[in-house]
Motif scaffolding. Structure first.
Motif, PDB file in Angstrom:
ATOM      1  N   SER A  99       0.823  -1.208   0.000  1.00 56.61           N
ATOM      2  CA  SER A  99       0.000   0.000   0.000  1.00 56.61           C
ATOM      3  C   SER A  99       0.855   1.255   0.000  1.00 56.61           C
ATOM      4  N   TYR A 100       1.977   1.206   0.727  1.00 55.17           N
ATOM      5  CA  TYR A 100       2.864   2.371   0.771  1.00 55.17           C
ATOM      6  C   TYR A 100       3.496   2.636  -0.586  1.00 55.17           C
ATOM      7  N   PHE A 101       3.846   1.557  -1.306  1.00 56.26           N
ATOM      8  CA  PHE A 101       4.400   1.736  -2.649  1.00 56.26           C
ATOM      9  C   PHE A 101       3.349   2.365  -3.564  1.00 56.26           C
ATOM     10  N   LEU A 102       2.120   1.869  -3.495  1.00 59.11           N
ATOM     11  CA  LEU A 102       1.054   2.431  -4.326  1.00 59.11           C
ATOM     12  C   LEU A 102       0.831   3.905  -4.002  1.00 59.11           C
ATOM     13  N   ALA A 103       0.907   4.248  -2.724  1.00 62.61           N
ATOM     14  CA  ALA A 103       0.718   5.641  -2.339  1.00 62.61           C
ATOM     15  C   ALA A 103       1.823   6.542  -2.886  1.00 62.61           C
ATOM     16  N   GLU A 104       3.044   5.998  -2.947  1.00 60.09           N
ATOM     17  CA  GLU A 104       4.171   6.775  -3.457  1.00 60.09           C
ATOM     18  C   GLU A 104       4.095   6.982  -4.963  1.00 60.09           C
ATOM     19  N   VAL A 105       3.738   5.924  -5.694  1.00 57.74           N
ATOM     20  CA  VAL A 105       3.788   6.014  -7.162  1.00 57.74           C
ATOM     21  C   VAL A 105       2.462   6.448  -7.774  1.00 57.74           C
ATOM     22  N   GLY A 106       1.379   6.425  -6.984  1.00 57.54           N
ATOM     23  CA  GLY A 106       0.074   6.808  -7.524  1.00 57.54           C
ATOM     24  C   GLY A 106      -0.612   7.897  -6.735  1.00 57.54           C
ATOM     25  N   PRO A 107       0.078   9.029  -6.491  1.00 51.78           N
ATOM     26  CA  PRO A 107      -0.554  10.087  -5.686  1.00 51.78           C
ATOM     27  C   PRO A 107      -1.834  10.627  -6.316  1.00 51.78           C
TER      28      PRO A 107
END
Length: 340
Positions: free
Chosen positions: A254-262
């Motif tokens: 989820s943290y990766f998605l938050a970083e790459v998909g703001p």
């Protein structure tokens, strides 16, 4: 004499089911105040008042001389909107019901078992912080001014028009369904084992309607959800089962998605909500509304939803941008694996 209700909104995912239920109850007469964008969808017997709630003077004039047993705002998101509602409805309603959100509960939660007493704090999602601020304002008005408030906290409530999933783009979840049908991998946040609750809007409506005009509801907050807890793996597997396809999950932090998909606000919707295991205790609403016994299991509800979505073209909104984002994330993860 019938009891009078007024809904601000009344045709959304949550509110439409309540509107339809109230239309079957002879003791209630419902008026829906909205801009009239979904004319023709209201059940017989429901009155419509076409107005912009933000035009306070026009709304006050339209409501002159009227008194309501219950008023509900389904579209209040920031405190200024609730301050407006107070100015309009003080003195002309015996109950003001506000739709907040279970996403307001503490993230990360100290206990996965959620009750109305769970702390309200969400540092990850502005939407939730605004809901908390709205609750704070309304409870202050209740304590200091006697404004007859009831706060409702739904969690992930869905209807026949949209498939509820965890990771999707700004145009809804159909692009994920389309990927499943095409045999493509779909992103599931984390490892898919966190617990979640899906509530069909017809079940929600029973609990909500039972709180309308209920003296035990004044000055109180209630969460209304299903009692069924599922992992995200089970949720996606159930959707694939109903579609008759093999699920191809691709797990991404989820943290990766938050970083790459703001652009999709995954910081709020995942870390501030859906990536947290939660199990809701509905004892409070069941005590206040004995007839509330949610009975629509997720598999039954999702069968109805998918049947509707796949037979109604207007629900099949494609999202090429999110589809490309999904492929790019998967390709990046696969490339990273090759470096080890």
């Amino acid at each position: 004499m019938k009891k009078e209700a007024l809904f601000i909104g009344g045709t959304g995912t949550i509110s439409m089911a309540i509107t339809e239920l109230l239309a079957t109850k002879p003791e209630w007469h419902l008026t829906v105040l909205n801009r009239g964008n979904r004319k023709g969808e209201l059940p017989e017997g429901v009155s419509e008042l076409t107005a912009d709630i933000n035009d306070e003077e026009a709304v006050k004039a339209a409501l002159a001389g009227k008194h309501f047993d219950s008023v509900c705002d389904f579209i209040g998101f920031v405190p200024a909107q609730l301050e407006r509602d107070y100015r309009i409805f003080k003195g002309i309603t015996d109950q003001f019901m506000y739709i907040s959100s279970a996403s307001a509960y503490a993230k990360l939660p100290a206990d996965y078992r959620i009750t109305e007493g769970t702390a309200l704090v969400n540092p990850y999602w502005e939407y939730s912080r605004n809901k908390i601020a709205c609750e704070d304002l309304l409870m202050k008005l209740y304590r200091e001014e006697g404004f007859p408030v009831t706060i409702i906290r739904p969690s992930h409530t869905y209807d026949k028009r949209s498939v509820p999933l965890g990771v999707h783009g700004s145009k809804g979840s159909y692009s994920v369904i389309k990927r499943m049908l095409e045999g493509k991998p779909v992103i599931i946040h984390g490892d898919g084992t966190s617990l979640w609750t899906m509530t069909f809007n017809e079940d929600f409506a029973v609990g909500f309607a039972g709180l309308m005009g209920n003296p035990h509801a004044i000055g109180e907050a209630f969460q209304i959800t299903n009692d069924e807890s599922l992992t995200w793996n089970q949720i996606y597997q159930t959707v694939a089962k109903v579609l008759g396809v093999t699920l191809k999950p691709y797990y991404v932090s989820s943290y990766f998605l938050a970083e790459v998909g703001p652009q999709y606000d995954f910081l709020g919707s995942l870390i501030g909500d859906k990536s947290n295991s939660v199990v809701f205790n509905n004892t409070k609403v069941k005590n206040a509304v004995p007839e509330f016994r949610p009975s629509i299991h997720f598999e039954d509800g999702i069968r109805r939803t998918l049947a509707y979505v796949l037979s109604h073209k207007e629900c099949q909104v494609e999202d090429p941008e999110f589809d490309a984002f999904t492929d790019k994330v998967i390709a990046a993860m696969e490339q990273a694996k090759k470096g080890f």
